[in-house]
Design a protein around this motif. Structure first.
Motif, short mmCIF file in Angstrom:
data_model
loop_
_atom_site.label_atom_id
_atom_site.label_comp_id
_atom_site.label_asym_id
_atom_site.label_seq_id
_atom_site.Cartn_x
_atom_site.Cartn_y
_atom_site.Cartn_z
N GLU A 1 -1.61 -0.08 14.85
CA GLU A 1 -2.36 0.83 14.07
C GLU A 1 -1.33 2.05 13.87
O GLU A 1 -0.81 2.67 15.01
CB GLU A 1 -3.21 1.33 14.41
N ILE A 2 -0.83 2.11 12.91
CA ILE A 2 0.38 3.03 12.66
C ILE A 2 0.15 4.70 12.18
O ILE A 2 0.38 5.41 12.49
CB ILE A 2 1.63 2.58 11.41
N GLY A 3 -0.96 4.38 11.22
CA GLY A 3 -1.57 5.63 10.67
C GLY A 3 -1.96 6.55 11.85
O GLY A 3 -2.67 6.13 12.77
N VAL A 4 -1.98 7.95 11.84
CA VAL A 4 -2.26 8.79 12.77
C VAL A 4 -4.09 8.76 13.07
O VAL A 4 -4.45 8.79 13.99
CB VAL A 4 -1.73 10.23 12.85
N HIS B 1 0.92 -1.21 -0.07
CA HIS B 1 -0.06 0.02 0.15
C HIS B 1 0.71 1.40 0.05
O HIS B 1 1.83 1.25 0.55
CB HIS B 1 -1.00 0.03 1.26
N LYS B 2 0.22 2.37 -0.60
CA LYS B 2 1.07 3.62 -0.39
C LYS B 2 1.09 4.24 0.99
O LYS B 2 2.01 4.91 1.06
CB LYS B 2 0.17 4.55 -1.38
N HIS B 3 0.16 4.21 1.72
CA HIS B 3 0.27 4.68 2.85
C HIS B 3 -0.20 3.49 4.01
O HIS B 3 -1.08 2.62 3.91
CB HIS B 3 -0.98 5.76 3.29
N PHE B 4 0.26 3.50 5.33
CA PHE B 4 -0.26 2.55 6.37
C PHE B 4 -1.76 2.66 6.33
O PHE B 4 -2.42 1.74 6.60
CB PHE B 4 0.23 2.99 7.78
N MET B 5 -2.24 4.07 6.26
CA MET B 5 -3.74 4.06 6.48
C MET B 5 -4.66 3.41 5.39
O MET B 5 -5.57 2.90 5.83
CB MET B 5 -4.26 5.79 6.33
N LYS C 1 -5.07 15.79 -2.54
CA LYS C 1 -4.52 17.24 -2.07
C LYS C 1 -3.09 16.93 -2.00
O LYS C 1 -2.36 18.04 -1.66
CB LYS C 1 -5.33 17.69 -0.84
N GLY C 2 -2.68 15.75 -1.74
CA GLY C 2 -1.10 15.81 -1.45
C GLY C 2 -0.67 15.96 -0.07
O GLY C 2 0.60 15.97 -0.20
N THR C 3 -1.41 15.50 0.87
CA THR C 3 -1.12 15.92 2.16
C THR C 3 -0.30 14.88 2.75
O THR C 3 -0.46 13.62 2.18
CB THR C 3 -2.38 16.24 3.05
N ASP C 4 0.39 14.68 3.94
CA ASP C 4 0.80 13.77 4.28
C ASP C 4 -0.01 12.92 5.37
O ASP C 4 -0.25 13.07 6.43
CB ASP C 4 1.99 14.19 5.47
N VAL C 5 -0.44 11.87 4.45
CA VAL C 5 -1.59 11.01 5.27
C VAL C 5 -1.61 10.42 6.61
O VAL C 5 -2.16 10.32 7.54
CB VAL C 5 -2.02 9.80 4.36
#
Ligand code: M6R
Length: 364
Positions: A150-153, A5-9, A347-351
């Motif tokens: 769970e890593i994603g904030v 995946h591109k992000h943990f979220m 939006k390109g934010t830091d997910v």
């Protein structure tokens, strides 16, 4: 490891059918006729009231649970932000079960609220993802959620696993207090065991949501509306969106619309309406029509029957599989997570590491 995946979220959203099924397996007895709590369990006939205090997403899980405990177990429930609860010296008396929900188990305000209840409440229960955490250790009974790290904030799988444990707890309370027959409990547990498969099926909405998010990303503000158990889900949707996409988002109980927020509606205002075809559907749809009459752009989150009846004139519709009313909040977490995630990606934010936020808030 983001497992491709591109992000943990995104990984953590995708893991939900698996982790929810693990949570269910940990609590539902092998013959599927009852609910096993850890240790000596908890006797819900010994209490006549529940208080819950938590923060952020965990607080919204508590708000959802209030509907369940009240409707299924006929237990009055009071829910508050831990940061408010701890300073307003609320009367907590014998006969009260105090329940604290926290992914990390280390949130400072939640821990302080728990300590306030220790010695005042009949029992302290916690619902956490970290059994070694302070909140877990300081409670009489800790109910683990089995979500895995769970890593994603932005909390995703912890939320659905918290809801799963809380629904099981409410069913347990209902049965123990004689408000639910063995057969009904068995049927409800069977329905719950079908949830992971339905969540898997629901993941088919992701492509459509990605397209909607491209447009949502251009907005400055967004509103979320819901009634009943969908109100906390609307709150969770607004929190998720603002956290990672930085779009200003607010949630209202649909019935509150005409008491103020309707003044905000114009062509630039996207309004996410959470409305499965349940007993409150017509009420919510009538609020939705008031939004559309003022030019608001509605994103309707519903099921096939709801879409058939009410999708005319809406901006976008997100259709989820049919599900029992009680279980719906767990499933309806998916569209709000996807909406926030894909809007943030657009939006390109830091997910995974949104600005100004920490995963665990250990100072007040
Ligand atoms: O670890 P906790 O569950 O106690 O954390 C509570 C909140 O800080 C947390 O849910 C926060 O709101 C999340 N970032 C929401 O996505």
């Amino acid at each position: 490891d983001k497992a491709g995946h591109k992000h943990f979220m995104s990984k953590e959203i995708a893991e939900q059918p698996t982790v929810v099924s693990e949570t269910l397996a940990a609590y539902i007895a092998n013959d599927a006729g009852g609910i096993n709590l850890p240790g000596d369990g908890f006797d819900f006939t010994k209490v006549n009231r529940i208080v819950m205090a938590s923060c952020g997403t965990a607080y919204y899980a508590c708000l959802t649970a209030k509907y369940w405990f009240e409707q299924l177990a006929e237990l009055p429930v009071e829910v508050d932000f831990a940061s408010e609860f701890r300073y307003r010296t609320p009367p907590v008396t014998d006969g009260t079960a105090a329940i604290f929900v926290s992914q990390s188990g280390e949130t400072a305000d939640t821990l302080a609220a728990l300590r306030y209840c220790a010695g005042r409440a009949s029992a302290i229960l916690s619902v956490t993802n970290v059994p070694e955490s302070s909140i877990a250790r300081e409670s009489d009974l800790n109910l683990p959620i089995f979500a895995g790290a769970e890593i994603g904030v932005a909390s995703t799988k912890a939320f659905t696993c918290q809801l799963t444990v809380l629904l099981l707890l409410a069913l347990k309370a209902a049965h123990a207090r004689g408000k639910m027959s063995d057969d009904t409990l068995r049927a409800k547990l069977a329905a719950l065991r079908g949830l992971p498969a339905i969540m898997n099926q629901a993941m088919a909405i992701e492509d459509g949501v990605r397209g909607i998010a491209q447009r949502l990303a251009k907005s400055r503000d967004a509103l979320f509306l819901g009634r009943g158990v969908m109100f906390p889900l609307a709150l969770e949707g607004a929190l998720k969106l603002k956290e990672i996409s930085y779009i200003h988002a607010e949630a209202y109980a649909s019935g509150e619309l005409k008491h103020g927020p309707i003044a905000l509606i114009d062509e630039a205002m996207p309004v996410v309406v959470m409305a499965p075809k349940d007993a409150l559907f017509d009420k919510t749809v009538s609020n939705m029509q008031e939004v559309m009459a003022r030019g608001g752009k509605v994103i309707l989150v519903t099921d096939a029957a709801g879409a058939e009846e009410a999708s005319e004139g809406v901006w976008h519709t997100i259709i989820l599989p049919d599900i029992d009313n009680e279980i719906a909040p767990i499933l309806y977490a998916l569209p709000v997570q996807y909406l926030a995630y894909h809007t943030a990606v657009a939006k390109g934010t830091d997910v995974d590491q949104p600005r100004n936020l920490a995963k665990s808030v250990t100072v007040e």
